[in-house]
Design an enzyme around this catalytic site. Structure first.
Site, PDB file in Angstrom:
ATOM      1  N   ASP A   1       0.933  -1.210  -0.055  1.00 34.81           N
ATOM      2  CA  ASP A   1      -0.099  -0.008   0.106  1.00 34.81           C
ATOM      3  C   ASP A   1       0.756   1.252   0.039  1.00 34.81           C
ATOM      4  O   ASP A   1       1.935   1.278   0.489  1.00 34.81           O
ATOM      5  CB  ASP A   1      -0.804   0.127   1.248  1.00 34.81           C
ATOM      6  CG  ASP A   1      -2.196  -0.485   1.045  1.00 34.81           C
ATOM      7  OD1 ASP A   1      -2.284  -1.067   0.079  1.00 34.81           O
ATOM      8  OD2 ASP A   1      -2.867  -0.461   2.404  1.00 34.81           O
TER       9      ASP A   1
ATOM     10  N   LYS B   1      -4.292   2.158  -2.370  1.00 34.15           N
ATOM     11  CA  LYS B   1      -5.506   3.070  -2.663  1.00 34.15           C
ATOM     12  C   LYS B   1      -5.013   4.173  -1.777  1.00 34.15           C
ATOM     13  O   LYS B   1      -4.560   4.106  -0.683  1.00 34.15           O
ATOM     14  CB  LYS B   1      -6.614   2.576  -2.334  1.00 34.15           C
ATOM     15  CG  LYS B   1      -7.247   1.182  -2.929  1.00 34.15           C
ATOM     16  CD  LYS B   1      -8.426   1.094  -3.133  1.00 34.15           C
ATOM     17  CE  LYS B   1      -8.873   0.914  -4.561  1.00 34.15           C
ATOM     18  NZ  LYS B   1      -9.659   1.788  -5.276  1.00 34.15           N
TER      19      LYS B   1
ATOM     20  N   MET C   1      -9.097   8.332   8.538  1.00 31.84           N
ATOM     21  CA  MET C   1      -9.522   9.015   7.376  1.00 31.84           C
ATOM     22  C   MET C   1     -10.233  10.181   7.564  1.00 31.84           C
ATOM     23  O   MET C   1     -11.406  10.325   7.040  1.00 31.84           O
ATOM     24  CB  MET C   1     -10.167   8.075   6.351  1.00 31.84           C
ATOM     25  CG  MET C   1      -9.064   7.048   5.801  1.00 31.84           C
ATOM     26  SD  MET C   1     -10.060   5.938   4.876  1.00 31.84           S
ATOM     27  CE  MET C   1     -10.832   4.728   6.198  1.00 31.84           C
TER      28      MET C   1
HETATM   29  N1  SAH Z   1      -5.559  -0.483   7.788  1.00 32.16           N
HETATM   30  C1  SAH Z   1      -4.973   0.705   8.499  1.00 32.16           C
HETATM   31  C2  SAH Z   1      -6.070   1.905   8.111  1.00 32.16           C
HETATM   32  C3  SAH Z   1      -6.037   2.210   6.790  1.00 32.16           C
HETATM   33  S1  SAH Z   1      -7.233   3.577   6.272  1.00 32.16           S
HETATM   34  C4  SAH Z   1      -4.910   0.492  10.144  1.00 32.16           C
HETATM   35  O1  SAH Z   1      -5.376  -0.375  10.420  1.00 32.16           O
HETATM   36  O2  SAH Z   1      -4.043   1.371  10.494  1.00 32.16           O
HETATM   37  C5  SAH Z   1      -5.835   4.738   6.105  1.00 32.16           C
HETATM   38  C6  SAH Z   1      -5.900   5.631   7.445  1.00 32.16           C
HETATM   39  O3  SAH Z   1      -5.380   4.851   8.528  1.00 32.16           O
HETATM   40  C7  SAH Z   1      -5.520   6.928   7.225  1.00 32.16           C
HETATM   41  O4  SAH Z   1      -6.033   7.804   6.648  1.00 32.16           O
HETATM   42  C8  SAH Z   1      -5.289   7.464   8.823  1.00 32.16           C
HETATM   43  O5  SAH Z   1      -6.325   7.695   9.323  1.00 32.16           O
HETATM   44  C9  SAH Z   1      -4.936   5.934   9.347  1.00 32.16           C
HETATM   45  N2  SAH Z   1      -3.295   5.884   9.542  1.00 32.16           N
HETATM   46  C10 SAH Z   1      -2.527   5.134   8.838  1.00 32.16           C
HETATM   47  N3  SAH Z   1      -1.333   5.231   9.462  1.00 32.16           N
HETATM   48  C11 SAH Z   1      -1.246   6.149  10.233  1.00 32.16           C
HETATM   49  C12 SAH Z   1      -0.328   6.979  11.116  1.00 32.16           C
HETATM   50  N4  SAH Z   1       1.039   6.351  10.825  1.00 32.16           N
HETATM   51  N5  SAH Z   1      -0.611   8.201  11.486  1.00 32.16           N
HETATM   52  C13 SAH Z   1      -1.921   8.462  11.778  1.00 32.16           C
HETATM   53  N6  SAH Z   1      -2.926   7.695  11.006  1.00 32.16           N
HETATM   54  C14 SAH Z   1      -2.738   7.008  10.340  1.00 32.16           C
END
Ligand code: SAH
Length: 262
Positions: A47, A69, A183
């Site tokens: 990703d 995505k 998000m």
């Molecule tokens: N599968 C991922 C989420 C994917 S959706 C999980 O479990 O974390 C993508 C969202 O994840 C981003 O828009 C943000 O809200 C969050 N995200 C992912 N990595 C992040 C990070 N290092 N710091 C803050 N938000 C993060």
């Protein structure tokens, strides 16, 4: 890969897909299984959110395939990503599908797992540290405490592209439990307005946690009423986690002694 004193790591047979979570960014937050998968895989299909320091742990001769995505940018269709995984597995590769955080939390892991199952491809799921819980913990915001809450809501601020699911923000507001929003940025003003209309007060503590565990990390504590203006002022952008609720206010008591992730 093996770790002294631990049960042996599973074999990664050719033709198998491992659907793994890479955690929020810093490679030290990977699971040992994800590290083992990185050290073994022939193909790493990742990703946009997977940190380059994590990808650096892959085999030097592994094929890196970006298939992420990402809101607002041209990105491959989910169908095409599923197809890549199936094709590579059928070609006899050991395929690591690496996703930010946990693969089954707002990560479309289900789409891929079900496509693999339908295609008769063997796969394994390796959980990862999800950003909503990692970013909050690292910022000194407890997801639960005995005094404040007995539940936590994990929600997505950005609606599914096909619009099949809608969120009842007023119902979430009424729960009186902390809300951890993934998000949140693209529809921030609308979401905040809906939560206020749903009964949350303007003074409710709220924090935006941007790019947790990376060089771009920013923690911004505010209130629901001031959040949109404060986010603009501080230039907060994606990826970020929004936490709303009394647990955010508890952070202040820890700050003096809380050591950062670095
Ligand atoms: N599968 C991922 C989420 C994917 S959706 C999980 O479990 O974390 C993508 C969202 O994840 C981003 O828009 C943000 O809200 C969050 N995200 C992912 N990595 C992040 C990070 N290092 N710091 C803050 N938000 C993060």
């Amino acid at each position: 890969m093996s770790f002294p004193g631990l049960p042996p790591m599973p074999d990664f047979p050719t033709g198998e897909v491992w659907l793994a979570g890479a955690g929020p960014g810093d490679p030290r937050l990977l699971t040992l299984l994800a590290l083992h998968a990185l050290a073994t895989a022939d193909d790493i299909v990742h990703d946009a959110l997977v940190d380059s320091r994590v990808l650096g742990l892959g085999r030097a001769d592994a094929k890196l395939i970006a298939a992420g995505k990402r809101g607002g940018r041209p990105s491959p269709h989910q169908r095409d990503i599923n197809e890549i995984l199936i094709e590579r597995a059928r070609a006899g590769r050991r395929v690591l599908r690496l996703k930010g955080g946990d693969p089954f939390v707002f990560g479309r892991g289900w789409d891929e797992a079900s496509a693999l199952a339908a295609a008769g491809i063997r796969f394994r799921v390796i959980p990862g540290l999800t950003a909503g819980l990692a970013a909050t913990a690292l910022a000194g915001i407890p997801a639960t405490t005995r005094e404040t809450n007995h539940a936590v809501v994990l929600a997505a601020g950005h609606r599914a592209e096909d619009g099949t699911l809608t969120t009842d923000w007023a119902a979430l507001a009424r729960l009186g439990q902390p809300i951890v929003l993934y998000m949140p940025m693209t529809q921030l003003p609308g979401t905040v307005a809906a939560l206020l209309r749903g009964g949350l007060s303007e003074g409710t503590p709220a924090a935006l946690l941007q790019s947790a565990t990376t060089e771009n990390e920013q923690v911004m504590v505010s209130t629901l009423g001031a959040l949109v203006a404060d986010a603009r002022k501080n230039g907060i952008g994606s990826p970020a986690i929004l936490v709303i609720g009394a647990v955010v206010g508890l952070r202040r008591q820890l700050l003096r002694n809380l050591v950062g992730w670095r």
